[in-house]
Design a protein around this motif. Structure first.
Motif, PDB file in Angstrom:
ATOM      1  N   TYR A  73      44.407  23.402  38.368  1.00 43.00           N
ATOM      2  CA  TYR A  73      44.068  24.309  37.274  1.00 43.00           C
ATOM      3  C   TYR A  73      44.698  25.688  37.490  1.00 43.00           C
ATOM      4  CZ  TYR A  73      41.312  26.638  33.682  1.00 43.00           C
ATOM      5  OH  TYR A  73      40.929  27.344  32.570  1.00 43.00           O
ATOM      6  N   ILE A  74      44.613  26.199  38.708  1.00 37.28           N
ATOM      7  CA  ILE A  74      45.183  27.519  39.018  1.00 37.28           C
ATOM      8  C   ILE A  74      46.687  27.514  38.750  1.00 37.28           C
ATOM      9  CG2 ILE A  74      45.718  29.149  40.890  1.00 37.28           C
ATOM     10  CD1 ILE A  74      42.968  28.272  42.136  1.00 37.28           C
ATOM     11  N   ILE A  75      47.362  26.517  39.268  1.00 34.36           N
ATOM     12  CA  ILE A  75      48.821  26.444  39.112  1.00 34.36           C
ATOM     13  C   ILE A  75      49.207  26.355  37.633  1.00 34.36           C
ATOM     14  CG2 ILE A  75      50.851  25.005  39.577  1.00 34.36           C
ATOM     15  CD1 ILE A  75      49.416  24.348  42.316  1.00 34.36           C
ATOM     16  N   GLU A  76      48.534  25.483  36.903  1.00 29.29           N
ATOM     17  CA  GLU A  76      48.838  25.321  35.476  1.00 29.29           C
ATOM     18  C   GLU A  76      48.478  26.572  34.676  1.00 29.29           C
ATOM     19  OE1 GLU A  76      50.484  22.932  33.720  1.00 29.29           O
ATOM     20  OE2 GLU A  76      50.984  22.266  35.740  1.00 29.29           O
ATOM     21  N   TRP A  77      47.338  27.163  34.996  1.00 29.84           N
ATOM     22  CA  TRP A  77      46.887  28.344  34.266  1.00 29.84           C
ATOM     23  C   TRP A  77      47.885  29.489  34.439  1.00 29.84           C
ATOM     24  CZ3 TRP A  77      45.751  33.439  34.633  1.00 29.84           C
ATOM     25  CH2 TRP A  77      44.966  34.005  33.635  1.00 29.84           C
ATOM     26  N   GLU A  98      37.442  31.931  33.723  1.00 27.46           N
ATOM     27  CA  GLU A  98      37.656  30.611  33.113  1.00 27.46           C
ATOM     28  C   GLU A  98      37.364  29.482  34.101  1.00 27.46           C
ATOM     29  OE1 GLU A  98      41.353  30.259  30.950  1.00 27.46           O
ATOM     30  OE2 GLU A  98      41.051  32.217  30.011  1.00 27.46           O
ATOM     31  N   MET A  99      37.724  29.691  35.359  1.00 25.61           N
ATOM     32  CA  MET A  99      37.414  28.681  36.382  1.00 25.61           C
ATOM     33  C   MET A  99      35.904  28.541  36.564  1.00 25.61           C
ATOM     34  SD  MET A  99      40.259  29.273  39.359  1.00 25.61           S
ATOM     35  CE  MET A  99      39.528  28.031  40.420  1.00 25.61           C
ATOM     36  N   ASN A 100      35.212  29.663  36.524  1.00 27.11           N
ATOM     37  CA  ASN A 100      33.757  29.634  36.662  1.00 27.11           C
ATOM     38  C   ASN A 100      33.139  28.837  35.515  1.00 27.11           C
ATOM     39  OD1 ASN A 100      31.183  30.183  37.628  1.00 27.11           O
ATOM     40  ND2 ASN A 100      31.105  32.215  36.734  1.00 27.11           N
ATOM     41  N   SER A 101      33.640  29.045  34.313  1.00 24.66           N
ATOM     42  CA  SER A 101      33.132  28.299  33.156  1.00 24.66           C
ATOM     43  C   SER A 101      33.452  26.812  33.267  1.00 24.66           C
ATOM     44  CB  SER A 101      33.744  28.839  31.862  1.00 24.66           C
ATOM     45  OG  SER A 101      33.350  30.160  31.652  1.00 24.66           O
ATOM     46  N   LYS A 102      34.656  26.509  33.693  1.00 27.85           N
ATOM     47  CA  LYS A 102      35.105  25.112  33.741  1.00 27.85           C
ATOM     48  C   LYS A 102      34.494  24.331  34.911  1.00 27.85           C
ATOM     49  CE  LYS A 102      39.320  22.309  33.678  1.00 27.85           C
ATOM     50  NZ  LYS A 102      39.054  21.509  32.507  1.00 27.85           N
ATOM     51  N   PHE A 103      34.451  24.946  36.094  1.00 25.40           N
ATOM     52  CA  PHE A 103      34.030  24.227  37.297  1.00 25.40           C
ATOM     53  C   PHE A 103      32.629  24.605  37.783  1.00 25.40           C
ATOM     54  CE2 PHE A 103      38.706  24.423  37.471  1.00 25.40           C
ATOM     55  CZ  PHE A 103      38.987  23.070  37.470  1.00 25.40           C
ATOM     56  N   GLY A 104      32.062  25.669  37.224  1.00 28.25           N
ATOM     57  CA  GLY A 104      30.721  26.086  37.627  1.00 28.25           C
ATOM     58  C   GLY A 104      30.655  26.712  39.005  1.00 28.25           C
ATOM     59  N   LYS A 105      31.795  27.221  39.473  1.00 32.20           N
ATOM     60  CA  LYS A 105      31.843  27.874  40.787  1.00 32.20           C
ATOM     61  C   LYS A 105      32.570  29.201  40.635  1.00 32.20           C
ATOM     62  CE  LYS A 105      32.432  23.484  43.222  1.00 32.20           C
ATOM     63  NZ  LYS A 105      33.385  22.710  44.038  1.00 32.20           N
ATOM     64  N   LEU A 106      31.932  30.257  41.086  1.00 36.38           N
ATOM     65  CA  LEU A 106      32.575  31.566  41.059  1.00 36.38           C
ATOM     66  C   LEU A 106      33.382  31.725  42.341  1.00 36.38           C
ATOM     67  CD1 LEU A 106      32.963  34.276  39.629  1.00 36.38           C
ATOM     68  CD2 LEU A 106      30.947  35.104  40.854  1.00 36.38           C
ATOM     69  N   ARG A 107      34.663  31.913  42.191  1.00 39.03           N
ATOM     70  CA  ARG A 107      35.564  32.064  43.337  1.00 39.03           C
ATOM     71  C   ARG A 107      35.968  33.519  43.489  1.00 39.03           C
ATOM     72  NH1 ARG A 107      35.579  27.600  46.474  1.00 39.03           N
ATOM     73  NH2 ARG A 107      35.711  25.715  45.231  1.00 39.03           N
ATOM     74  N   SER A 108      36.214  33.927  44.719  1.00 41.15           N
ATOM     75  CA  SER A 108      36.673  35.295  44.937  1.00 41.15           C
ATOM     76  C   SER A 108      38.129  35.406  44.497  1.00 41.15           C
ATOM     77  CB  SER A 108      36.535  35.702  46.404  1.00 41.15           C
ATOM     78  OG  SER A 108      37.532  35.101  47.188  1.00 41.15           O
ATOM     79  N   GLU A 109      38.477  36.591  44.065  1.00 48.38           N
ATOM     80  CA  GLU A 109      39.852  36.841  43.645  1.00 48.38           C
ATOM     81  C   GLU A 109      40.812  36.579  44.802  1.00 48.38           C
ATOM     82  OE1 GLU A 109      42.289  40.676  42.051  1.00 48.38           O
ATOM     83  OE2 GLU A 109      40.349  40.296  41.106  1.00 48.38           O
ATOM     84  N   ASN A 110      40.406  36.970  45.998  1.00 46.78           N
ATOM     85  CA  ASN A 110      41.258  36.750  47.174  1.00 46.78           C
ATOM     86  C   ASN A 110      41.555  35.277  47.393  1.00 46.78           C
ATOM     87  OD1 ASN A 110      41.642  39.361  47.900  1.00 46.78           O
ATOM     88  ND2 ASN A 110      40.188  39.366  49.585  1.00 46.78           N
ATOM     89  N   LYS A 111      40.535  34.445  47.285  1.00 46.10           N
ATOM     90  CA  LYS A 111      40.729  33.011  47.526  1.00 46.10           C
ATOM     91  C   LYS A 111      41.725  32.424  46.526  1.00 46.10           C
ATOM     92  CE  LYS A 111      37.433  30.230  49.003  1.00 46.10           C
ATOM     93  NZ  LYS A 111      37.833  29.513  50.189  1.00 46.10           N
ATOM     94  N   VAL A 112      41.574  32.795  45.267  1.00 44.23           N
ATOM     95  CA  VAL A 112      42.446  32.261  44.219  1.00 44.23           C
ATOM     96  C   VAL A 112      43.872  32.776  44.394  1.00 44.23           C
ATOM     97  CG1 VAL A 112      42.846  32.200  41.726  1.00 44.23           C
ATOM     98  CG2 VAL A 112      40.525  31.938  42.619  1.00 44.23           C
TER      99      VAL A 112
END
Length: 129
Positions: A73-77, A98-112
């Motif tokens: 998803y990240i790569i495509e987005w 958008e990832m939080n909405s789609k996957f239900g997990k809030l990720r840190s900006e650093n991780k992404v």
């Protein structure tokens, strides 16, 4: 584990706890990280405290590894975003939302960001080999 490492780890835990408590105390303040920096002292800037909170301490952040669907998803987005926007600047907060909405997990900006830029570097190095 040596004494020095235990002391350092304990000190970091103490500072992290101070930050957590202060974030709760100042949660409705507009300049809360500035206020926390002044309260805690110890040479940490408001920017450092904010970054520590957003990347590590915020309890709503998911610290698990990214799964394959999230990685794709990240790569495509980002690819779609770059194709549809003239700016080279990527809106990471929009992607994370958008990832939080789609996957239900809030990720840190650093991780992404780290995942994406690592993939980009790997792509470049395999191209030259």
């Amino acid at each position: 584990m040596g004494k020095l490492k235990r002391r350092r780890t304990k000190k970091i835990e103490e500072i992290d706890n101070e930050i957590k408590n202060a974030v709760n105390e100042y949660k409705n303040e507009p300049n809360r990280y500035v206020m926390i920096s002044k309260k805690i002292g110890k040479g940490f800037t408001s920017k450092q405290i904010r970054q520590r909170w957003l990347s590590h301490l915020d309890p709503s952040i998911c610290h698990e590894e990214l799964n394959e669907d999230e990685k794709k998803y990240i790569i495509e987005w980002v690819k779609d975003y770059k194709n549809n926007n003239s700016s080279d600047k990527i809106c990471w907060t929009k992607l994370i939302s958008e990832m939080n909405s789609k996957f239900g997990k809030l990720r840190s900006e650093n991780k992404v960001k780290n995942f994406y830029y690592l993939k980009e570097r790997q792509k470049k190095t395999t191209t030259f080999e």
